[in-house]
Design an enzyme around this catalytic site. Structure first.
Site, PDB file in Angstrom:
ATOM      1  N   LYS A 222     -15.062  -4.541   4.649  1.00 37.80           N
ATOM      2  CA  LYS A 222     -14.868  -3.364   3.798  1.00 37.80           C
ATOM      3  C   LYS A 222     -16.027  -3.169   2.823  1.00 37.80           C
ATOM      4  O   LYS A 222     -16.795  -4.081   2.537  1.00 37.80           O
ATOM      5  CB  LYS A 222     -13.511  -3.417   3.114  1.00 37.80           C
ATOM      6  N   ARG A 262      -6.237  -9.411   8.541  1.00 33.54           N
ATOM      7  CA  ARG A 262      -6.628  -8.449   9.584  1.00 33.54           C
ATOM      8  C   ARG A 262      -8.153  -8.430   9.621  1.00 33.54           C
ATOM      9  O   ARG A 262      -8.777  -8.019   8.648  1.00 33.54           O
ATOM     10  CB  ARG A 262      -6.064  -7.075   9.222  1.00 33.54           C
TER      11      ARG A 262
HETATM   12  N1  PMM Z   1      -7.524  -1.190   7.064  1.00 37.60           N
HETATM   13  C1  PMM Z   1      -7.947  -0.318   7.986  1.00 37.60           C
HETATM   14  C2  PMM Z   1      -7.098   0.103   9.034  1.00 37.60           C
HETATM   15  N2  PMM Z   1      -5.844  -0.379   9.138  1.00 37.60           N
HETATM   16  N3  PMM Z   1      -4.130  -1.771   8.318  1.00 37.60           N
HETATM   17  C3  PMM Z   1      -3.667  -2.619   7.396  1.00 37.60           C
HETATM   18  N4  PMM Z   1      -2.408  -3.081   7.489  1.00 37.60           N
HETATM   19  N5  PMM Z   1      -4.445  -3.042   6.361  1.00 37.60           N
HETATM   20  C4  PMM Z   1      -5.725  -2.617   6.199  1.00 37.60           C
HETATM   21  O1  PMM Z   1      -6.369  -3.034   5.205  1.00 37.60           O
HETATM   22  C5  PMM Z   1      -6.252  -1.687   7.147  1.00 37.60           C
HETATM   23  C6  PMM Z   1      -5.396  -1.283   8.213  1.00 37.60           C
HETATM   24  C7  PMM Z   1      -9.338   0.248   7.901  1.00 37.60           C
HETATM   25  O2  PMM Z   1     -10.291  -0.652   8.294  1.00 37.60           O
HETATM   26  P1  PMM Z   1     -10.906  -0.815   9.803  1.00 37.60           P
HETATM   27  O3  PMM Z   1     -11.993   0.194   9.970  1.00 37.60           O
HETATM   28  O4  PMM Z   1     -11.388  -2.194   9.805  1.00 37.60           O
HETATM   29  O5  PMM Z   1      -9.815  -0.598  10.816  1.00 37.60           O
END
Ligand code: PMM
Length: 283
Positions: A222, A262
């Site tokens: 992030k 994640r």
């Molecule tokens: N961040 C992203 C997408 N989905 N879901 C959860 N539960 N928590 C998060 O912090 C989250 C998510 C956006 O980031 P990406 O581009 O790495 O998918």
């Protein structure tokens, strides 16, 4: 340090659960465009399984700040072949969606967890659907869609405000019939939050224990990490070059006993979680 919690219906490996990310999108900040082709996304998911992911999170909507939403049809077309193939290959697949229609189709295709970044606020019908399917559910703190979420990053005390707001979301989950043993909560780093807000949530993570629900953290790649690691010219570190920092956070979070992380860099995160488990817990 908290004892590791369990979530009904999901793996309990005796360490922090590694949720690997597969974004079937053209525009995610972390890996946008790379896995838009379903075959590439499936290959990537299989690789993440081989690297030791416990869960594979498949999403077809980018939530990067300012992102415009795809139509339901486009989202379905992106995720369904990937969910089916990975479920068939034996993965525990999570569907990252705010839409009941997409969640229903993904569950039909084999998804075993619903990851809703809106925590039931975008389309509350999703909660009833998850309850009826008797599946686990990730309830993330959320204040609005990505297109203008940055204007909503306004808190008196970010930790207290997130706890208060996500408590309301969790109550709606239980009211819809999702049993508490199937709930996971996520403070939603970067979602209507500045870098300072993210750091404060991480530093005061133990305060979220009051929610009484296992915690998932999505910090991987992030922007706040890119800002922290900016070069001498002030340019933020690119998403790809944030993996070591992401793994450092995995280790810290695992040490604090969070249920799951994640992440994009699955192998390294899994290694970190294994080391922490051996270091801090009785074998
Ligand atoms: N961040 C992203 C997408 N989905 N879901 C959860 N539960 N928590 C998060 O912090 C989250 C998510 C956006 O980031 P990406 O581009 O790495 O998918």
């Amino acid at each position: 340090m908290q004892p590791l919690s369990r979530v009904t219906g999901l793996p309990a490996p005796g360490r922090t659960v590694i949720v690997g990310v597969v974004n079937v999108t053209p525009d995610s900040f972390s890996d946008g465009g790379e896995f838009l082709d379903p075959d590439a996304a499936i290959r990537h998911g299989l690789e993440l399984m081989a690297e030791g992911a416990d869960v594979i999170d498949v999403g077809g909507e980018s939530t990067r700040p300012g992102a415009v939403r795809p139509t339901t049809e486009v989202e379905l077309r992106r995720v369904l072949p990937v969910v089916s193939a990975l479920a068939e290959a034996g993965a525990v697949v999570s569907i990252d969606t705010m839409r009941p229609v997409v969640a229903a189709a993904a569950i039909e295709a084999g998804a075993r967890l619903v990851n809703d970044v809106s925590g039931g606020r975008a389309e509350p019908d999703l909660l009833r659907l998850v309850a009826e399917a008797e599946l686990p559910y990730i309830c993330m703190h959320w204040r609005g869609h990505s297109v203008d979420m940055e204007s909503k990053a306004d808190y008196v005390d970010v930790v207290a405000d997130v706890i208060a707001e996500v408590s309301v979301q969790l109550e709606a989950c239980v009211a819809a019939g999702i049993t508490p043993d199937r709930l996971i909560v996520d403070p939603g780093l970067g979602f209507a939050k500045t870098g300072e807000h993210n750091w404060e949530l991480l530093q005061r993570l133990d305060e979220l224990d009051v929610l009484g629900v296992p915690l998932l953290i999505g910090a991987s790649r992030k922007r706040f990490l890119g800002t922290l690691l900016a070069g001498p010219d002030g340019a933020p570190r690119t998403a790809r070059e944030r993996d070591a920092a992401s793994v450092a956070l995995t280790a810290l979070l695992a040490e604090r006993g969070v249920w799951g992380v994640r992440v994009h860099a699955v192998r390294d995160s899994r290694d970190a979680a294994d080391v922490v488990a051996r270091f801090v817990r009785r074998p």
